[in-house]
Enzyme design. Sequence first.
Site, PDB file in Angstrom:
ATOM      1  CG  ASP A  86      39.591  43.707  50.789  1.00 21.64           C
ATOM      2  OD1 ASP A  86      37.972  43.358  50.337  1.00 21.64           O
ATOM      3  OD2 ASP A  86      40.197  44.783  50.528  1.00 21.64           O
ATOM      4  CG  HIS A 394      35.988  37.491  45.333  1.00 21.81           C
ATOM      5  ND1 HIS A 394      37.073  36.394  45.094  1.00 21.81           N
ATOM      6  CD2 HIS A 394      36.827  38.588  46.038  1.00 21.81           C
ATOM      7  CE1 HIS A 394      38.096  37.308  45.470  1.00 21.81           C
ATOM      8  NE2 HIS A 394      37.681  38.124  46.097  1.00 21.81           N
ATOM      9  CG  ASP A 437      26.969  31.454  42.460  1.00 17.75           C
ATOM     10  OD1 ASP A 437      27.479  32.274  43.741  1.00 17.75           O
ATOM     11  OD2 ASP A 437      26.811  30.657  43.342  1.00 17.75           O
ATOM     12  CD  GLU A 446      35.843  41.398  46.377  1.00 15.42           C
ATOM     13  OE1 GLU A 446      35.665  42.367  45.649  1.00 15.42           O
ATOM     14  OE2 GLU A 446      35.596  42.027  48.103  1.00 15.42           O
TER      15      GLU A 446
HETATM   16  O1  G3I Z   1      32.423  55.838  37.054  1.00 15.10           O
HETATM   17  C1  G3I Z   1      31.643  55.014  35.780  1.00 15.10           C
HETATM   18  C2  G3I Z   1      30.565  55.417  35.466  1.00 15.10           C
HETATM   19  O2  G3I Z   1      30.713  56.834  35.054  1.00 15.10           O
HETATM   20  C3  G3I Z   1      30.067  54.382  34.607  1.00 15.10           C
HETATM   21  O3  G3I Z   1      29.207  54.466  33.570  1.00 15.10           O
HETATM   22  C4  G3I Z   1      30.249  52.778  34.606  1.00 15.10           C
HETATM   23  C5  G3I Z   1      29.933  51.942  33.041  1.00 15.10           C
HETATM   24  O4  G3I Z   1      31.274  51.681  32.906  1.00 15.10           O
HETATM   25  O5  G3I Z   1      31.893  52.962  35.020  1.00 15.10           O
HETATM   26  C6  G3I Z   1      32.023  53.752  36.365  1.00 15.10           C
HETATM   27  O6  G3I Z   1      33.225  53.482  36.926  1.00 15.10           O
HETATM   28  C7  G3I Z   1      33.324  51.814  37.896  1.00 15.10           C
HETATM   29  C8  G3I Z   1      33.309  52.616  38.517  1.00 15.10           C
HETATM   30  O7  G3I Z   1      33.657  51.778  40.081  1.00 15.10           O
HETATM   31  C9  G3I Z   1      32.492  53.447  39.471  1.00 15.10           C
HETATM   32  O8  G3I Z   1      30.939  52.858  39.753  1.00 15.10           O
HETATM   33  C10 G3I Z   1      34.558  51.173  36.749  1.00 15.10           C
HETATM   34  O9  G3I Z   1      33.710  51.487  35.971  1.00 15.10           O
HETATM   35  C11 G3I Z   1      34.741  49.805  38.373  1.00 15.10           C
HETATM   36  O10 G3I Z   1      35.266  48.973  37.242  1.00 15.10           O
HETATM   37  C12 G3I Z   1      34.514  50.377  39.737  1.00 15.10           C
HETATM   38  O11 G3I Z   1      34.818  49.217  39.607  1.00 15.10           O
HETATM   39  C13 G3I Z   1      34.865  49.493  41.360  1.00 15.10           C
HETATM   40  C14 G3I Z   1      35.985  48.186  41.671  1.00 15.10           C
HETATM   41  O12 G3I Z   1      36.858  48.403  43.266  1.00 15.10           O
HETATM   42  C15 G3I Z   1      37.561  48.408  41.182  1.00 15.10           C
HETATM   43  O13 G3I Z   1      38.290  50.027  40.893  1.00 15.10           O
HETATM   44  C16 G3I Z   1      34.294  49.232  42.740  1.00 15.10           C
HETATM   45  O14 G3I Z   1      32.850  50.039  42.510  1.00 15.10           O
HETATM   46  C17 G3I Z   1      34.416  49.242  43.490  1.00 15.10           C
HETATM   47  O15 G3I Z   1      33.002  48.586  44.360  1.00 15.10           O
HETATM   48  C18 G3I Z   1      35.217  47.495  43.772  1.00 15.10           C
HETATM   49  O16 G3I Z   1      35.578  47.805  45.160  1.00 15.10           O
HETATM   50  C19 G3I Z   1      36.385  47.007  45.729  1.00 15.10           C
HETATM   51  C20 G3I Z   1      37.762  47.459  46.534  1.00 15.10           C
HETATM   52  O17 G3I Z   1      38.282  48.415  45.742  1.00 15.10           O
HETATM   53  C21 G3I Z   1      39.018  46.226  47.268  1.00 15.10           C
HETATM   54  N1  G3I Z   1      37.694  45.596  47.753  1.00 15.10           N
HETATM   55  C22 G3I Z   1      36.895  44.924  47.173  1.00 15.10           C
HETATM   56  C23 G3I Z   1      35.228  46.651  46.873  1.00 15.10           C
HETATM   57  C24 G3I Z   1      34.256  45.532  45.807  1.00 15.10           C
HETATM   58  O18 G3I Z   1      35.088  44.719  44.796  1.00 15.10           O
HETATM   59  O1  9MR Z   2      40.383  40.065  46.204  1.00 17.72           O
HETATM   60  C1  9MR Z   2      40.321  40.766  45.693  1.00 17.72           C
HETATM   61  C2  9MR Z   2      39.491  41.562  45.655  1.00 17.72           C
HETATM   62  O2  9MR Z   2      38.505  41.914  47.086  1.00 17.72           O
HETATM   63  C3  9MR Z   2      39.064  42.954  45.008  1.00 17.72           C
HETATM   64  O3  9MR Z   2      37.987  43.864  44.898  1.00 17.72           O
HETATM   65  C4  9MR Z   2      39.715  42.825  44.041  1.00 17.72           C
HETATM   66  C5  9MR Z   2      39.940  44.115  42.560  1.00 17.72           C
HETATM   67  O4  9MR Z   2      40.714  45.244  43.310  1.00 17.72           O
HETATM   68  O5  9MR Z   2      41.193  41.731  44.062  1.00 17.72           O
HETATM   69  C6  9MR Z   2      40.892  40.596  44.361  1.00 17.72           C
HETATM   70  O6  9MR Z   2      42.027  40.645  44.366  1.00 17.72           O
HETATM   71  C7  9MR Z   2      42.519  39.738  42.681  1.00 17.72           C
HETATM   72  C8  9MR Z   2      43.613  40.452  42.490  1.00 17.72           C
HETATM   73  O7  9MR Z   2      43.210  41.619  41.785  1.00 17.72           O
HETATM   74  C9  9MR Z   2      43.923  39.759  41.537  1.00 17.72           C
HETATM   75  N1  9MR Z   2      44.813  39.401  42.111  1.00 17.72           N
HETATM   76  C10 9MR Z   2      43.942  37.988  42.276  1.00 17.72           C
HETATM   77  C11 9MR Z   2      42.849  37.910  43.987  1.00 17.72           C
HETATM   78  C12 9MR Z   2      41.856  37.945  43.953  1.00 17.72           C
HETATM   79  O8  9MR Z   2      41.896  36.362  44.110  1.00 17.72           O
END
Ligand code: G3I
Ligand code: 9MR
Length: 463
Positions: A86, A394, A437, A446
């Site tokens: 994103d 992604h 993939d 992503e």
């Molecule tokens: O902290 C717990 C840990 O204690 C546990 O062992 C583990 C396994 O279940 O989960 C951990 O929490 C996770 C957390 O990340 C920290 O690592 C959550 O399950 C997981 O859902 C969460 O995911 C994050 C995701 O956003 C959703 O919030 C990712 O780390 C994070 O990299 C990702 O970030 C996104 C941004 O929001 C938007 N831009 C893209 C980016 C990458 O996808």
């Molecule tokens: O593209 C978004 C990605 O960067 C984020 O990590 C992810 C989780 O927050 O969300 C993606 O966007 C999705 C949205 O959450 C739900 N609708 C589909 C989007 C991706 O095409």
Amino acid sequence: KTPGTYKIISSPSGASYEFSIGDDLYDDVYKDVVLMLYKQRCGTEVTKDIAGNFAHEACHMQEATVYGDTSGTKIDVSGGWHDAGDYGRYVVSGAKTVQDLFLAYEDYGQTADDLGIPESGNKTPDLLDEAKYELDWMLKMQDAASGGVYHKVTALVFPETVLAVDETDDMVLAPISYAATADFAAVMAKASVLYAEYDADFAKSCLDAATNAYAFLEANPDMKGYENPEDLVTGAYDDTHLADETLWASAEMYIATKDAKYLTATNTALDSNYLTGFGWADIGNYALYDLAKTEGVDADVAKTAKEKLLADADEILSKAESEGFFTGMGVTYPWGSNMTITNKGMELLAAANLTGDAKYTEYAQKMRDYIFGVNPTGYCYVTGYGSLTPNATHHRPSQVLKETMPGMLVGGANNNLNDPYANAVLYGIAPGRAYVDNEQCYSCNEVTIYWNSPLIYLLTGLN
Ligand code: G3I
Ligand code: 9MR
Ligand code: ZN
Ligand code: CA
């Protein structure tokens, strides 16, 4: 030991992928993994000679409105890196990325000035130049009056699958958060030390900004973790454990100033219930490592920090030793597991740097090997490299251009199946194999700036 290209043929397994033996195998990928950050630059022209088809005009130049503010005030927050697939720009994830570049520069004297960014050849190490691109943006994210730092700038919702220049929605500044302000204080304080020899004025403004941010933390000690307002649905980077953020900010302020006030704060924070880690959420190790390795730190503090970091590293090591792929992930591969693993590699290298014990380095190497293909899927998780490599990430620019940007580390196996596509095709698959993939699988395919950055550290250190 003889340089060349090989494969191993065995019965009954058949032939392996081809692989190379040589001294410079990681040189090309290193440059690409660093250049990914340049290609993620926002608010500036990204040029064709460096970025090829990923070149673009300055994007996201719209001024932003503070969430909930109806006065019509607009703020210029252009710049920084796009976070991921994103185009959001988030302070906490940006701070982790910057700190990893700082550590790669500092621990290994990585002063290369020829990595191929526009600032190459300007006599400032390119890792510091690249980091400064983000820091300049972060400075704009601070509210001068309170010292607090806005959590992120994005539109209200994620963009469609469009190029950066085509995301033209209004930009919104999310509310000030404790985590963003603390992370900001930490990297700005460290920046004031590292840039002093290259740009004294910039170093000074970093320290002023850090001091102002720290004052905000002192004035708001009970602030809760950031949560998205209901209609702002881009990345949350939500974290409710803020003791590690307090520790990191206090430690870097202490290191930068040696002021007794920050030493007291560091001691208090070291006694608190903080979390270790080199992540975006659990970040205590950044404080521990800098306190342990920096000359002139109070001896008791340095000792405590070193013991705590090594205890943590030893736990990583013992778990890693007990597994076939040597990562110690057990049965939980969370979103961004490739970051979890590269962070472990960083921590093992940090332990090696503090002790000189080669065992840590050996296992850091295994973390790298996992990323490059010694894993249950056989994928080399860095785009553009390896026999089996992600080709449908992604990542909006790659999706639109139908060409995968090289040098990006994908999230990797995630057995929490956090998106509909993963749910549909990976259900019931063993944790380390829960990867596909596919562009729709944003919870495993992503890419982000802060998944690349620990890999930069790891490759710098192992090189
Ligand atoms: O902290 C717990 C840990 O204690 C546990 O062992 C583990 C396994 O279940 O989960 C951990 O929490 C996770 C957390 O990340 C920290 O690592 C959550 O399950 C997981 O859902 C969460 O995911 C994050 C995701 O956003 C959703 O919030 C990712 O780390 C994070 O990299 C990702 O970030 C996104 C941004 O929001 C938007 N831009 C893209 C980016 C990458 O996808
Ligand atoms: O593209 C978004 C990605 O960067 C984020 O990590 C992810 C989780 O927050 O969300 C993606 O966007 C999705 C949205 O959450 C739900 N609708 C589909 C989007 C991706 O095409
Ligand atoms: Zn942009
Ligand atoms: Ca340079």
